[in-house]
Scaffold this active site. Structure first.
Site, PDB file in Angstrom:
ATOM      1  N   ASP A  94      26.985  69.494   7.182  1.00 39.77           N
ATOM      2  CA  ASP A  94      25.396  68.377   7.321  1.00 39.77           C
ATOM      3  C   ASP A  94      26.261  67.438   6.692  1.00 39.77           C
ATOM      4  OD1 ASP A  94      23.283  69.340   8.380  1.00 39.77           O
ATOM      5  OD2 ASP A  94      22.586  70.641   6.572  1.00 39.77           O
ATOM      6  N   ASP A 156      21.854  71.583  15.589  1.00 46.24           N
ATOM      7  CA  ASP A 156      21.917  70.147  14.615  1.00 46.24           C
ATOM      8  C   ASP A 156      23.160  69.857  14.498  1.00 46.24           C
ATOM      9  OD1 ASP A 156      19.894  72.581  13.806  1.00 46.24           O
ATOM     10  OD2 ASP A 156      19.123  71.527  12.296  1.00 46.24           O
TER      11      ASP A 156
HETATM   12  N1  GLY Z   1      19.103  69.498  10.590  1.00 43.53           N
HETATM   13  C1  GLY Z   1      17.458  70.278   9.771  1.00 43.53           C
HETATM   14  C2  GLY Z   1      16.269  70.238  10.980  1.00 43.53           C
HETATM   15  O1  GLY Z   1      16.719  69.729  11.387  1.00 43.53           O
HETATM   16  O2  GLY Z   1      15.587  70.337  10.283  1.00 43.53           O
END
Ligand code: GLY
Length: 377
Positions: A94, A156
């Site tokens: 992330d 993601d």
């Molecule tokens: N990237 C984590 C979510 O979409 O909750």
């Protein structure tokens, strides 16, 4: 501005009105989900840390009267993230979400060298998560004692790739981009299904790189269709096309976009999963809608004129419905801008509440509709 666009400026003003107020309480901290009307603050290492400063940068960038307070808060947030950047254990994939909307944003807007160096360091750490056997970027670190997730990659991460593309663009060194494209190709091969829906988590053998299977993750089930996952794919693939010009990424973005739009309910705001059995609560996820809208508007810029209207209209419709029916305006005590997001239904966390990434993408979508298609991604 055409009559039908008046709502966009009206919405922009209302966002300003609210953020002028909420920024006094939130300041240089890290909101995630709004519970009982107030944003709950997270530690700076949480994946959502970039969205609040990113939202402030958007307002600062596109408003005639520059509010220096927004800039000061965004910069103070970025500074606090240095502790995270040097606290290796907490860093996962992330990194892209976090430093694109802080350091890359500041560098793109103000040419700040320290921000460029921070973002390049973040890109280097993200590159270090690449598994050369499976051609994927490892998602997370162990959540607890004994957890083994070295072989996990998640959809993601498509939104983390722009940090790598940007790093190649800014340094002239193609290594970062090569890795990003390898990961994007793995997503084409293993995440995006024939019908345009997507897997959330794909598991590889981290030693051999062999495909092992699929986990449901934040979706209802392994074979369901988590809507925010689809939105990460739409926007992430569209941005991969923007940086690389490779048509396969644009085609993938379109395929997922068609699935997404075809599965929207009548008011165009998605449920948290498009494939729910009866009896399971069909909460909306406005964050999925807002992110997908940005992706649809990005596709609209990329395709030939004769195709563009479809994507433009779909993106606009989602944002307009959110403004008209899901927004908390007119001095509402609620701190969130957009209601009815769903963060993690399977773990029953933050359901049917405003989410900072929903707010962020809503504002980015408005900025696009106001004519600025530049992004911090
Ligand atoms: N990237 C984590 C979510 O979409 O909750």
């Amino acid at each position: 501005m055409a009559m039908e666009q008046l709502w966009v400026n009206e919405a922009w003003e209302k966002v300003h009105e609210k953020v002028t107020r909420t920024s006094s309480r939130i300041g240089a901290r890290f909101p995630h989900a709004s519970v009982d009307g107030a944003y709950v603050l997270e530690a700076p290492h949480w994946w959502t840390a970039g969205f609040w400063p990113g939202l402030l940068w958007l307002l600062y960038r596109d408003s005639e009267s520059k509010d220096e307070r927004y800039k000061d808060i965004a910069e103070a947030c970025e500074q606090q993230l240095d502790e995270v950047l040097f606290g290796y254990d907490r860093l996962d994939h992330d990194i892209g979400f976090i430093w694109s909307l802080t350091s890359v944003a500041r560098y793109k807007l103000l040419g700040e060298e320290q921000s460029r160096r921070r973002a390049l360091l973040a890109a280097s750490v993200l590159s270090g998560r690449f598994n050369v056997k499976g051609n994927y970027i490892r998602a997370w670190n162990p959540w607890g004692e004994g957890d083994r997730n070295e072989g996990w990659a998640i959809i993601d991460c498509m939104m983390n790739l722009p940090l790598l593309y940007w790093a190649s663009e800014t340094t002239g060194d193609p290594r970062f981009k090569h890795l990003a494209m390898e990961h994007a190709d793995t997503v084409l091969a293993h995440f995006i299904r024939t019908d345009g829906s997507v897997n959330h988590i794909v598991v590889f053998d981290p030693q051999t790189g062999d495909f092992e299977g699929v986990n449901g993750g934040q979706g209802f089930a392994p074979n369901s269709a988590w809507s925010r996952g689809a939105s990460w794919a739409i926007y992430g693939m569209a941005l991969s096309y923007r940086y690389t010009g490779e048509i396969r990424y644009l085609e993938a973005a379109k395929r997922v976009a068609h699935f997404f739009v075809a599965n929207l309910p009548e008011d165009s705001v998605p449920h948290w999963d498009f494939r729910l059995p009866s009896g399971v609560e069909r909460y909306r996820d406005t964050s999925a809608g807002a992110c997908a809208a940005c992706g649809l508007l990005e596709i609209a810029r990329a395709v030939p004129d004769e195709e563009s209207g479809l994507y433009q209209a779909a993106g606009e419709r989602i944002l307009r419905t959110m403004y008209e029916h899901y927004g908390a305006w007119d001095n509402s005590p609620e701190e969130g801008l957009i209601l009815h997001g769903t963060s993690h239904y399977p773990e029953r966390r933050n359901i049917d509440v405003p989410l900072i990434y929903g707010d962020y993408f809503f504002v980015e979508g408005l900025a696009r509709l106001r004519g600025n298609a530049e992004t911090f991604w």
